[in-house]
Scaffold this active site. Structure first.
Site, short mmCIF file in Angstrom:
data_model
loop_
_atom_site.label_atom_id
_atom_site.label_comp_id
_atom_site.label_asym_id
_atom_site.label_seq_id
_atom_site.Cartn_x
_atom_site.Cartn_y
_atom_site.Cartn_z
N THR A 115 0.83 -1.21 0.00
CA THR A 115 0.00 0.00 0.00
C THR A 115 0.86 1.25 0.00
O THR A 115 1.98 1.25 0.54
CB THR A 115 -0.89 0.01 1.27
OG1 THR A 115 -1.47 1.31 1.41
CG2 THR A 115 -0.09 -0.28 2.53
N TYR A 139 -1.78 0.55 10.20
CA TYR A 139 -2.02 -0.20 8.96
C TYR A 139 -0.77 -0.15 8.08
O TYR A 139 -0.23 -1.20 7.67
CB TYR A 139 -3.23 0.37 8.22
CG TYR A 139 -3.33 -0.14 6.80
CD1 TYR A 139 -3.39 -1.51 6.53
CD2 TYR A 139 -3.36 0.76 5.73
CE1 TYR A 139 -3.46 -1.97 5.22
CE2 TYR A 139 -3.44 0.29 4.42
CZ TYR A 139 -3.48 -1.07 4.17
OH TYR A 139 -3.55 -1.52 2.88
#
Ligand code: UDP
Length: 322
Positions: A115, A139
């Site tokens: 990501t 995250y």
């Protein structure tokens, strides 16, 4: 030559399964169905949780995949700030268990879902892969930990890995059969469409005081079918190459929250009911990809623009299958 799609019942994973079947590539899905939809899967589905190392190992030894696509992860920035343990367990421990299971099954090729959250608040206008990785939320930190783990294994010659750093995945399948269906939904485009459809009261715009032209956050929205296509090309690349590559997947175009709401209103033919609110914790002001490495190494160029993203999502949200 079976591909294993971990998290194949989820939003991006299910589009990958569709891409593989459309390209004549046999595949099996492994998913814990915590957030995925079995209705989205039209190939064999093994229910298994990555945190269960023994069951995962048994499943991989039985399937003996030629390649693994690893989509299964918790992926909500805000939730990760509240529940970091869940993120490290699912994302990092799950990936460590997967690497061990792949070793036991003699599977060496992996396409890993990473990501742009690994970059944190970027120091440049457009982010390339050499940019420093300083995630600002758990995250992103859990995905960076996975990248470090996988890079070490690849450098030791145990694995060949392409880590694909997605920018903002959005849109739905052109067939109308697959789309985004999260509960609760936190993402901008589906939330805007739900607000238009009266399924949610109104959209909350998080933050109007960012250092951007209209004060709202800028993101690089990438069509989910373009993401699936990139994974297919990464699979072909891994058939002829070893080692480690981290590659951005984005369009190089930034769109602000306000600009997204305008396009949604134009395409849906109705204004998006919205309220203005404080910033959401963990959101960087601007994330826009350099896609040069994806072009150079994979020959990948996204085929869809923001209109195509919003149009396909609008079609899906008016008649979701699940
Ligand atoms: N956003 C918003 N309202 C929402 C959902 C998102 O204003 O209901 C904003 C969010 O703060 C960010 C952008 O839209 O600036 C994209 O957020 P999203 O959750 O879709 O993706 P993320 O960038 O977190 O992966």
């Amino acid at each position: 030559m079976t591909a294993l799609v971990i998290g194949g019942a989820g939003y991006i994973g299910s589009h990958m399964v569709r891409w593989l079947t459309e390209h004549g590539e046999p595949c099996v899905v492994l998913d814990n169905l915590s957030t995925g939809h079995p209705e989205a899967v039209n190939v064999p589905l093994v229910r298994c949780d990555l945190r269960d190392a023994g069951a995962l190992r048994d499943a991989l030894i039985q399937i003996r995949p030629s390649i693994v696509f690893h989509f299964a992860a918790l992926a909500l920035v805000g939730e990760s700030v509240q529940q970091p343990l869940a993120y490290y367990e699912n994302n990092f421990l799950g990936t460590l268990n997967l690497v061990k299971a792949m070793h036991a099954a003699d599977t060496r090729r992996l396409v890993f879902s990473s990501t742009c959250a690994v970059y944190g608040v970027p120091g440049s206008d457009v982010i390339d892969e050499a940019h420093a990785r300083n995630p600002i939320n758990p995250y992103g930190a859990s995905k960076l930990a996975c990248e470090n783990l996988l890079e070490d294994f690849a450098r030791a010659g145990d694995l060949s890995v392409v880590a694909l750093r997605y920018f903002n995945a959005a849109g739905a399948h052109s067939s109308g059969e697959l789309g985004e269906s999260h509960e609760p939904e936190t993402h901008l485009i589906p939330n805007a469409l739900r607000a238009v459809l009266g399924q949610a009261k109104e959209l909350t715009v998080f933050g109007q005081d960012y250092p951007t032209p209209d004060g709202t956050c800028i993101r690089d929205y990438i069509h989910v079918e373009d993401l699936a296509q990139a994974h297919g090309v990464a699979m072909q690349w891994l058939r002829n190459h070893d080692g480690w590559q981290a590659i951005n997947l984005g369009t190089e175009l930034g769109t602000s929250v306000i600009q997204v709401l305008r396009r949604v209103a134009e395409i849906a033919g109705r204004a998006v009911p919205h309220v203005l609110a404080e910033r959401r914790h963990g959101d960087p002001p601007k994330l826009v990809a350099s896609a040069a490495k994806a072009r150079d190494i994979l020959g990948w160029i996204p085929a869809h623009d923001l209109d195509s993203i919003v149009q396909s999502a609008w079609r899906w949200h008016q008649a979701p299958r699940y």
